[in-house]
Write a protein that holds these residues in place. Sequence first.
Motif, PDB file in Angstrom:
ATOM      1  N   LYS A  33      34.154  28.209  50.789  1.00 34.56           N
ATOM      2  CA  LYS A  33      34.290  27.397  49.598  1.00 34.56           C
ATOM      3  C   LYS A  33      35.764  27.130  49.296  1.00 34.56           C
ATOM      4  CE  LYS A  33      30.039  28.896  47.254  1.00 34.56           C
ATOM      5  NZ  LYS A  33      29.487  29.547  46.036  1.00 34.56           N
ATOM      6  N   PRO A  34      36.067  25.992  48.683  1.00 33.51           N
ATOM      7  CA  PRO A  34      37.460  25.721  48.296  1.00 33.51           C
ATOM      8  C   PRO A  34      37.996  26.820  47.379  1.00 33.51           C
ATOM      9  CG  PRO A  34      36.122  23.754  48.064  1.00 33.51           C
ATOM     10  CD  PRO A  34      35.163  24.877  48.337  1.00 33.51           C
ATOM     11  N   LYS A  35      39.253  27.151  47.567  1.00 25.80           N
ATOM     12  CA  LYS A  35      39.886  28.200  46.759  1.00 25.80           C
ATOM     13  C   LYS A  35      41.079  27.593  46.022  1.00 25.80           C
ATOM     14  CE  LYS A  35      40.139  30.932  50.406  1.00 25.80           C
ATOM     15  NZ  LYS A  35      40.370  32.119  51.281  1.00 25.80           N
ATOM     16  N   ASN A  36      41.010  27.622  44.699  1.00 27.61           N
ATOM     17  CA  ASN A  36      42.067  27.058  43.868  1.00 27.61           C
ATOM     18  C   ASN A  36      42.533  28.084  42.847  1.00 27.61           C
ATOM     19  OD1 ASN A  36      42.225  23.947  44.435  1.00 27.61           O
ATOM     20  ND2 ASN A  36      40.027  24.405  44.373  1.00 27.61           N
ATOM     21  N   ILE A  37      43.838  28.140  42.644  1.00 28.13           N
ATOM     22  CA  ILE A  37      44.388  29.013  41.611  1.00 28.13           C
ATOM     23  C   ILE A  37      45.451  28.237  40.831  1.00 28.13           C
ATOM     24  CG2 ILE A  37      46.106  30.046  43.189  1.00 28.13           C
ATOM     25  CD1 ILE A  37      45.650  32.693  41.518  1.00 28.13           C
ATOM     26  N   VAL A  38      45.345  28.318  39.516  1.00 29.70           N
ATOM     27  CA  VAL A  38      46.255  27.619  38.603  1.00 29.70           C
ATOM     28  C   VAL A  38      47.179  28.654  37.963  1.00 29.70           C
ATOM     29  CG1 VAL A  38      46.426  26.144  36.575  1.00 29.70           C
ATOM     30  CG2 VAL A  38      44.466  25.906  38.133  1.00 29.70           C
ATOM     31  N   PHE A  39      48.464  28.423  38.040  1.00 28.53           N
ATOM     32  CA  PHE A  39      49.440  29.330  37.449  1.00 28.53           C
ATOM     33  C   PHE A  39      50.042  28.743  36.180  1.00 28.53           C
ATOM     34  CE2 PHE A  39      49.499  31.393  41.546  1.00 28.53           C
ATOM     35  CZ  PHE A  39      49.850  32.707  41.253  1.00 28.53           C
ATOM     36  N   ASP A  40      50.127  29.582  35.153  1.00 27.58           N
ATOM     37  CA  ASP A  40      51.111  29.319  34.105  1.00 27.58           C
ATOM     38  C   ASP A  40      52.470  29.499  34.776  1.00 27.58           C
ATOM     39  OD1 ASP A  40      52.298  29.245  31.348  1.00 27.58           O
ATOM     40  OD2 ASP A  40      52.850  31.280  31.932  1.00 27.58           O
ATOM     41  N   ILE A  41      53.480  28.805  34.311  1.00 23.86           N
ATOM     42  CA  ILE A  41      54.759  28.848  35.024  1.00 23.86           C
ATOM     43  C   ILE A  41      55.835  29.642  34.279  1.00 23.86           C
ATOM     44  CG2 ILE A  41      56.540  27.464  36.149  1.00 23.86           C
ATOM     45  CD1 ILE A  41      53.682  27.317  37.331  1.00 23.86           C
ATOM     46  N   VAL A  42      56.277  29.134  33.127  1.00 24.63           N
ATOM     47  CA  VAL A  42      57.408  29.778  32.447  1.00 24.63           C
ATOM     48  C   VAL A  42      56.915  31.045  31.740  1.00 24.63           C
ATOM     49  CG1 VAL A  42      59.307  29.474  30.829  1.00 24.63           C
ATOM     50  CG2 VAL A  42      58.462  27.520  32.149  1.00 24.63           C
TER      51      VAL A  42
ATOM     52  N   ALA B 290      43.356  36.143  36.268  1.00 24.91           N
ATOM     53  CA  ALA B 290      44.263  37.095  36.913  1.00 24.91           C
ATOM     54  C   ALA B 290      45.487  37.266  36.022  1.00 24.91           C
ATOM     55  CB  ALA B 290      44.674  36.597  38.301  1.00 24.91           C
ATOM     56  N   TYR B 291      45.725  38.492  35.592  1.00 21.88           N
ATOM     57  CA  TYR B 291      46.812  38.773  34.658  1.00 21.88           C
ATOM     58  C   TYR B 291      47.823  39.714  35.296  1.00 21.88           C
ATOM     59  CZ  TYR B 291      49.238  40.888  30.644  1.00 21.88           C
ATOM     60  OH  TYR B 291      50.183  41.364  29.779  1.00 21.88           O
TER      61      TYR B 291
ATOM     62  N   MET C 299      48.741  37.234  28.263  1.00 19.02           N
ATOM     63  CA  MET C 299      47.322  37.529  28.150  1.00 19.02           C
ATOM     64  C   MET C 299      46.602  36.501  27.288  1.00 19.02           C
ATOM     65  SD  MET C 299      45.094  39.562  29.378  1.00 19.02           S
ATOM     66  CE  MET C 299      43.940  40.923  29.262  1.00 19.02           C
ATOM     67  N   TRP C 300      47.264  35.970  26.263  1.00 17.46           N
ATOM     68  CA  TRP C 300      46.627  34.952  25.430  1.00 17.46           C
ATOM     69  C   TRP C 300      46.261  33.727  26.246  1.00 17.46           C
ATOM     70  CZ3 TRP C 300      48.953  30.270  25.502  1.00 17.46           C
ATOM     71  CH2 TRP C 300      50.333  30.214  25.786  1.00 17.46           C
ATOM     72  N   ASP C 301      47.087  33.399  27.245  1.00 22.21           N
ATOM     73  CA  ASP C 301      46.901  32.202  28.055  1.00 22.21           C
ATOM     74  C   ASP C 301      45.746  32.375  29.039  1.00 22.21           C
ATOM     75  OD1 ASP C 301      47.304  29.720  29.156  1.00 22.21           O
ATOM     76  OD2 ASP C 301      49.270  30.158  30.016  1.00 22.21           O
ATOM     77  N   VAL C 302      45.823  33.409  29.850  1.00 24.44           N
ATOM     78  CA  VAL C 302      44.787  33.600  30.864  1.00 24.44           C
ATOM     79  C   VAL C 302      43.440  33.929  30.239  1.00 24.44           C
ATOM     80  CG1 VAL C 302      45.352  36.031  31.288  1.00 24.44           C
ATOM     81  CG2 VAL C 302      44.246  34.708  33.069  1.00 24.44           C
ATOM     82  N   SER C 303      43.436  34.647  29.117  1.00 25.83           N
ATOM     83  CA  SER C 303      42.158  34.971  28.476  1.00 25.83           C
ATOM     84  C   SER C 303      41.523  33.713  27.877  1.00 25.83           C
ATOM     85  CB  SER C 303      42.346  36.043  27.404  1.00 25.83           C
ATOM     86  OG  SER C 303      43.175  35.602  26.348  1.00 25.83           O
ATOM     87  N   ALA C 304      42.352  32.794  27.365  1.00 21.60           N
ATOM     88  CA  ALA C 304      41.824  31.533  26.849  1.00 21.60           C
ATOM     89  C   ALA C 304      41.267  30.679  27.978  1.00 21.60           C
ATOM     90  CB  ALA C 304      42.909  30.769  26.100  1.00 21.60           C
ATOM     91  N   ALA C 305      42.000  30.610  29.098  1.00 20.30           N
ATOM     92  CA  ALA C 305      41.523  29.850  30.252  1.00 20.30           C
ATOM     93  C   ALA C 305      40.187  30.406  30.748  1.00 20.30           C
ATOM     94  CB  ALA C 305      42.562  29.894  31.367  1.00 20.30           C
ATOM     95  N   ARG C 306      40.062  31.704  30.685  1.00 21.62           N
ATOM     96  CA  ARG C 306      38.842  32.364  31.160  1.00 21.62           C
ATOM     97  C   ARG C 306      37.622  31.954  30.339  1.00 21.62           C
ATOM     98  NH1 ARG C 306      36.446  37.513  30.677  1.00 21.62           N
ATOM     99  NH2 ARG C 306      35.689  38.367  32.664  1.00 21.62           N
ATOM    100  N   THR C 307      37.802  31.688  29.051  1.00 20.52           N
ATOM    101  CA  THR C 307      36.673  31.281  28.210  1.00 20.52           C
ATOM    102  C   THR C 307      36.152  29.896  28.569  1.00 20.52           C
ATOM    103  OG1 THR C 307      37.998  30.240  26.447  1.00 20.52           O
ATOM    104  CG2 THR C 307      37.597  32.627  26.274  1.00 20.52           C
ATOM    105  N   THR C 308      36.946  29.110  29.306  1.00 17.51           N
ATOM    106  CA  THR C 308      36.521  27.756  29.677  1.00 17.51           C
ATOM    107  C   THR C 308      35.913  27.694  31.074  1.00 17.51           C
ATOM    108  OG1 THR C 308      38.679  27.095  30.590  1.00 17.51           O
ATOM    109  CG2 THR C 308      38.331  26.789  28.217  1.00 17.51           C
TER     110      THR C 308
END
Length: 243
Positions: free
Chosen positions: A5-14, A206-207, A192-201
């Motif tokens: 299956k395709p594998k994609n990962i999105v990073f927050d940057i700054v 990955a933190y 953690m606020w960022d990745v946990s919010a993304a997880r709800t969608t």
Amino acid sequence: MASTKPKNIVFDIVGTLISYDKIFQALETRLGPKLLAENIKPSLLGYTWLEATEREYTYLSLSGRYVPFKKVFEMLFWRMLWMAGIQEPREFATKEDLEFVMDEYMKLEMRPGARECVKKLRGAGFTVWAFTAGDLNRVGGYFKHAGIEMPEEHLLSCDTTGVGKPCPEAYMPLVKKLKEKGGEPWFAAAHMWDVSAARTTGFKGAYCTVWEKEPLQELFGDMEVIANTLPEMAEKVIAQAAL
């Protein structure tokens, strides 16, 4: 047998792949002795400045009045000096002092292990995406300066839609797009606020503790991967994707 299956990962940057250290160093260089004379630690001032910017940026977005992060950050400087106890902020620091710090803000550098992290993931077949609250030219420049290739079509900004993270609407178009490609997309951040919010969608989360140290899962909830370094986080994501 490895998943096809395709594998994609999105990073927050700054804050995640990119360190804030140059901001703290700039405050130390330009105003260090004056700040310390007022019992203000430059790194703590820098941290509270960033955190206040996150809040005001988010509140403006939530109220339908989106303003780019860099503009909010710059405009809050004098208020932060006031909040730190400086009675006359515009006499304490000059416009040139602020310009110096903002120039250094444009030169932020990759965290230790960031290159290795991206290389490991790409080597394991992941397509790496970047989703930032920063402007595309500035953040794209960070990657170019570090010698990390980031295709323009994989570099995304909240500025484009005018919706700031962590509003669910900021993540939804991207998670939908990646799920249509197949597989389960990941979102990675040191906030953690960022990745946990993304997880709800619908993202897997990955933190990395490199910035905040304390995951505070009792506040933010579960996470598929938690690691202390960026390369370790990559290895754990790769291992889970192979299951």
